[in-house]
Design a protein around this motif. Structure first.
Motif, PDB file in Angstrom:
ATOM      1  N   ILE A  55      36.529 -25.232  13.325  1.00 34.97           N
ATOM      2  CA  ILE A  55      35.524 -24.237  13.709  1.00 34.97           C
ATOM      3  C   ILE A  55      34.138 -24.794  13.408  1.00 34.97           C
ATOM      4  O   ILE A  55      33.805 -25.075  12.255  1.00 34.97           O
ATOM      5  CB  ILE A  55      35.753 -22.904  12.981  1.00 34.97           C
ATOM      6  CG1 ILE A  55      37.145 -22.374  13.297  1.00 34.97           C
ATOM      7  CG2 ILE A  55      34.661 -21.894  13.359  1.00 34.97           C
ATOM      8  CD1 ILE A  55      37.578 -21.205  12.431  1.00 34.97           C
ATOM      9  N   LYS A  56      33.360 -24.959  14.466  1.00 35.91           N
ATOM     10  CA  LYS A  56      31.999 -25.476  14.312  1.00 35.91           C
ATOM     11  C   LYS A  56      31.098 -24.371  13.781  1.00 35.91           C
ATOM     12  O   LYS A  56      31.198 -23.216  14.179  1.00 35.91           O
ATOM     13  CB  LYS A  56      31.469 -25.983  15.648  1.00 35.91           C
ATOM     14  CG  LYS A  56      32.250 -27.138  16.221  1.00 35.91           C
ATOM     15  CD  LYS A  56      31.723 -27.489  17.600  1.00 35.91           C
ATOM     16  CE  LYS A  56      32.606 -28.498  18.286  1.00 35.91           C
ATOM     17  NZ  LYS A  56      32.189 -28.725  19.679  1.00 35.91           N
ATOM     18  N   LYS A  57      30.194 -24.765  12.899  1.00 36.88           N
ATOM     19  CA  LYS A  57      29.219 -23.827  12.346  1.00 36.88           C
ATOM     20  C   LYS A  57      27.894 -23.987  13.085  1.00 36.88           C
ATOM     21  O   LYS A  57      27.626 -25.027  13.681  1.00 36.88           O
ATOM     22  CB  LYS A  57      29.048 -24.085  10.856  1.00 36.88           C
ATOM     23  CG  LYS A  57      30.324 -23.815  10.067  1.00 36.88           C
ATOM     24  CD  LYS A  57      30.124 -24.090   8.609  1.00 36.88           C
ATOM     25  CE  LYS A  57      31.430 -23.880   7.861  1.00 36.88           C
ATOM     26  NZ  LYS A  57      31.293 -24.227   6.445  1.00 36.88           N
ATOM     27  N   PRO A  58      27.051 -22.958  13.066  1.00 36.76           N
ATOM     28  CA  PRO A  58      25.770 -23.033  13.777  1.00 36.76           C
ATOM     29  C   PRO A  58      24.904 -24.198  13.291  1.00 36.76           C
ATOM     30  O   PRO A  58      24.919 -24.559  12.119  1.00 36.76           O
ATOM     31  CB  PRO A  58      25.107 -21.697  13.452  1.00 36.76           C
ATOM     32  CG  PRO A  58      26.227 -20.792  13.079  1.00 36.76           C
ATOM     33  CD  PRO A  58      27.255 -21.669  12.429  1.00 36.76           C
ATOM     34  N   ASP A  59      24.131 -24.768  14.224  1.00 37.69           N
ATOM     35  CA  ASP A  59      23.188 -25.828  13.872  1.00 37.69           C
ATOM     36  C   ASP A  59      21.912 -25.195  13.305  1.00 37.69           C
ATOM     37  O   ASP A  59      21.849 -23.983  13.082  1.00 37.69           O
ATOM     38  CB  ASP A  59      22.913 -26.731  15.077  1.00 37.69           C
ATOM     39  CG  ASP A  59      22.234 -26.013  16.241  1.00 37.69           C
ATOM     40  OD1 ASP A  59      21.666 -24.913  16.053  1.00 37.69           O
ATOM     41  OD2 ASP A  59      22.274 -26.552  17.357  1.00 37.69           O
ATOM     42  N   ALA A  60      20.896 -26.014  13.084  1.00 30.62           N
ATOM     43  CA  ALA A  60      19.651 -25.539  12.490  1.00 30.62           C
ATOM     44  C   ALA A  60      18.965 -24.466  13.325  1.00 30.62           C
ATOM     45  O   ALA A  60      18.211 -23.652  12.797  1.00 30.62           O
ATOM     46  CB  ALA A  60      18.707 -26.713  12.261  1.00 30.62           C
ATOM     47  N   THR A  61      19.250 -24.443  14.637  1.00 30.00           N
ATOM     48  CA  THR A  61      18.639 -23.422  15.498  1.00 30.00           C
ATOM     49  C   THR A  61      19.486 -22.158  15.589  1.00 30.00           C
ATOM     50  O   THR A  61      19.113 -21.209  16.250  1.00 30.00           O
ATOM     51  CB  THR A  61      18.417 -23.970  16.925  1.00 30.00           C
ATOM     52  OG1 THR A  61      19.696 -24.208  17.539  1.00 30.00           O
ATOM     53  CG2 THR A  61      17.588 -25.238  16.911  1.00 30.00           C
ATOM     54  N   GLY A  62      20.661 -22.178  14.951  1.00 31.39           N
ATOM     55  CA  GLY A  62      21.544 -21.010  14.975  1.00 31.39           C
ATOM     56  C   GLY A  62      22.522 -21.007  16.128  1.00 31.39           C
ATOM     57  O   GLY A  62      23.253 -20.045  16.323  1.00 31.39           O
ATOM     58  N   LYS A  63      22.572 -22.095  16.909  1.00 33.25           N
ATOM     59  CA  LYS A  63      23.451 -22.154  18.072  1.00 33.25           C
ATOM     60  C   LYS A  63      24.749 -22.896  17.740  1.00 33.25           C
ATOM     61  O   LYS A  63      24.749 -23.837  16.955  1.00 33.25           O
ATOM     62  CB  LYS A  63      22.759 -22.842  19.240  1.00 33.25           C
ATOM     63  CG  LYS A  63      21.554 -22.075  19.750  1.00 33.25           C
ATOM     64  CD  LYS A  63      20.897 -22.785  20.893  1.00 33.25           C
ATOM     65  CE  LYS A  63      19.666 -22.006  21.345  1.00 33.25           C
ATOM     66  NZ  LYS A  63      18.998 -22.655  22.464  1.00 33.25           N
ATOM     67  N   VAL A  64      25.810 -22.428  18.389  1.00 30.85           N
ATOM     68  CA  VAL A  64      27.120 -23.076  18.217  1.00 30.85           C
ATOM     69  C   VAL A  64      27.994 -22.716  19.415  1.00 30.85           C
ATOM     70  O   VAL A  64      27.840 -21.646  20.006  1.00 30.85           O
ATOM     71  CB  VAL A  64      27.797 -22.647  16.898  1.00 30.85           C
ATOM     72  CG1 VAL A  64      28.150 -21.177  16.906  1.00 30.85           C
ATOM     73  CG2 VAL A  64      29.025 -23.486  16.614  1.00 30.85           C
ATOM     74  N   THR A  65      28.888 -23.626  19.774  1.00 31.48           N
ATOM     75  CA  THR A  65      29.871 -23.353  20.817  1.00 31.48           C
ATOM     76  C   THR A  65      31.250 -23.699  20.272  1.00 31.48           C
ATOM     77  O   THR A  65      31.463 -24.805  19.773  1.00 31.48           O
ATOM     78  CB  THR A  65      29.596 -24.197  22.078  1.00 31.48           C
ATOM     79  OG1 THR A  65      28.310 -23.845  22.584  1.00 31.48           O
ATOM     80  CG2 THR A  65      30.646 -23.937  23.151  1.00 31.48           C
ATOM     81  N   ASN A  66      32.155 -22.752  20.333  1.00 32.51           N
ATOM     82  CA  ASN A  66      33.550 -22.941  19.974  1.00 32.51           C
ATOM     83  C   ASN A  66      34.405 -22.430  21.122  1.00 32.51           C
ATOM     84  O   ASN A  66      34.055 -21.441  21.754  1.00 32.51           O
ATOM     85  CB  ASN A  66      33.910 -22.164  18.696  1.00 32.51           C
ATOM     86  CG  ASN A  66      33.345 -22.794  17.452  1.00 32.51           C
ATOM     87  OD1 ASN A  66      33.809 -23.830  17.012  1.00 32.51           O
ATOM     88  ND2 ASN A  66      32.327 -22.166  16.879  1.00 32.51           N
ATOM     89  N   VAL A  67      35.528 -23.084  21.369  1.00 27.15           N
ATOM     90  CA  VAL A  67      36.450 -22.671  22.418  1.00 27.15           C
ATOM     91  C   VAL A  67      37.717 -22.139  21.747  1.00 27.15           C
ATOM     92  O   VAL A  67      38.369 -22.864  20.999  1.00 27.15           O
ATOM     93  CB  VAL A  67      36.789 -23.843  23.365  1.00 27.15           C
ATOM     94  CG1 VAL A  67      37.797 -23.407  24.414  1.00 27.15           C
ATOM     95  CG2 VAL A  67      35.519 -24.375  24.015  1.00 27.15           C
ATOM     96  N   LEU A  68      38.037 -20.868  22.018  1.00 27.55           N
ATOM     97  CA  LEU A  68      39.238 -20.245  21.475  1.00 27.55           C
ATOM     98  C   LEU A  68      40.304 -20.178  22.546  1.00 27.55           C
ATOM     99  O   LEU A  68      40.005 -19.944  23.717  1.00 27.55           O
ATOM    100  CB  LEU A  68      38.946 -18.819  20.987  1.00 27.55           C
ATOM    101  CG  LEU A  68      38.275 -18.699  19.629  1.00 27.55           C
ATOM    102  CD1 LEU A  68      36.860 -19.200  19.662  1.00 27.55           C
ATOM    103  CD2 LEU A  68      38.330 -17.265  19.154  1.00 27.55           C
ATOM    104  N   GLU A  69      41.554 -20.328  22.119  1.00 24.08           N
ATOM    105  CA  GLU A  69      42.680 -20.289  23.045  1.00 24.08           C
ATOM    106  C   GLU A  69      43.895 -19.722  22.319  1.00 24.08           C
ATOM    107  O   GLU A  69      44.090 -19.976  21.131  1.00 24.08           O
ATOM    108  CB  GLU A  69      42.964 -21.717  23.508  1.00 24.08           C
ATOM    109  CG  GLU A  69      44.067 -21.865  24.508  1.00 24.08           C
ATOM    110  CD  GLU A  69      44.247 -23.317  24.943  1.00 24.08           C
ATOM    111  OE1 GLU A  69      45.194 -23.559  25.705  1.00 24.08           O
ATOM    112  OE2 GLU A  69      43.478 -24.199  24.532  1.00 24.08           O
ATOM    113  N   VAL A  70      44.694 -18.978  23.047  1.00 27.19           N
ATOM    114  CA  VAL A  70      45.970 -18.490  22.536  1.00 27.19           C
ATOM    115  C   VAL A  70      47.039 -18.970  23.496  1.00 27.19           C
ATOM    116  O   VAL A  70      46.947 -18.738  24.702  1.00 27.19           O
ATOM    117  CB  VAL A  70      46.004 -16.943  22.438  1.00 27.19           C
ATOM    118  CG1 VAL A  70      47.375 -16.453  21.990  1.00 27.19           C
ATOM    119  CG2 VAL A  70      44.925 -16.439  21.495  1.00 27.19           C
ATOM    120  N   GLN A  71      48.044 -19.669  22.966  1.00 25.82           N
ATOM    121  CA  GLN A  71      49.155 -20.153  23.780  1.00 25.82           C
ATOM    122  C   GLN A  71      50.411 -19.398  23.353  1.00 25.82           C
ATOM    123  O   GLN A  71      50.779 -19.422  22.185  1.00 25.82           O
ATOM    124  CB  GLN A  71      49.372 -21.651  23.581  1.00 25.82           C
ATOM    125  CG  GLN A  71      48.222 -22.493  24.058  1.00 25.82           C
ATOM    126  CD  GLN A  71      48.429 -23.974  23.811  1.00 25.82           C
ATOM    127  OE1 GLN A  71      49.349 -24.385  23.110  1.00 25.82           O
ATOM    128  NE2 GLN A  71      47.570 -24.784  24.388  1.00 25.82           N
TER     129      GLN A  71
END
Length: 95
Positions: A55-71
């Protein structure tokens, strides 16, 4: 300290407009944790809550992208973040 912002997926919904909705939800938070819960009517069942490196945490600007998936497979439900399995549970009927 503010509560971390969470977002995620829900699936397996049944009776969503009725008195006893059931579903599973899989969320991640800005602090790097994920949580899996099952709702059955008014009851909430915690299935797992953990910190995970995927799980990526927000960068210094507060932005983050995570991809969630359920299989969902015949024997297990796998929960993935950014392609990494963070948890898996045996497939079973939820009441």
């Amino acid at each position: 300290m503010d509560k971390p912002t969470s977002y995620g997926l829900f699936f397996g919904g049944n009776d969503m407009d009725g008195a006893a909705p059931t579903y599973v939800y899989f969320t991640i938070a800005q602090d790097g944790t994920f949580q899996i819960r099952h709702r059955a009517g008014n009851d909430i069942h915690d299935m797992d809550k953990s910190l995970h490196y995927a799980i990526k945490k927000p960068d210094a600007t507060g932005k983050v992208t995570n991809v969630l998936e359920v299989q969902v497979a015949p024997t297990a439900v796998s929960y993935l973040v950014n392609g990494a399995v963070v948890d898996a549970t045996p497939t079973r009927a939820m009441a």
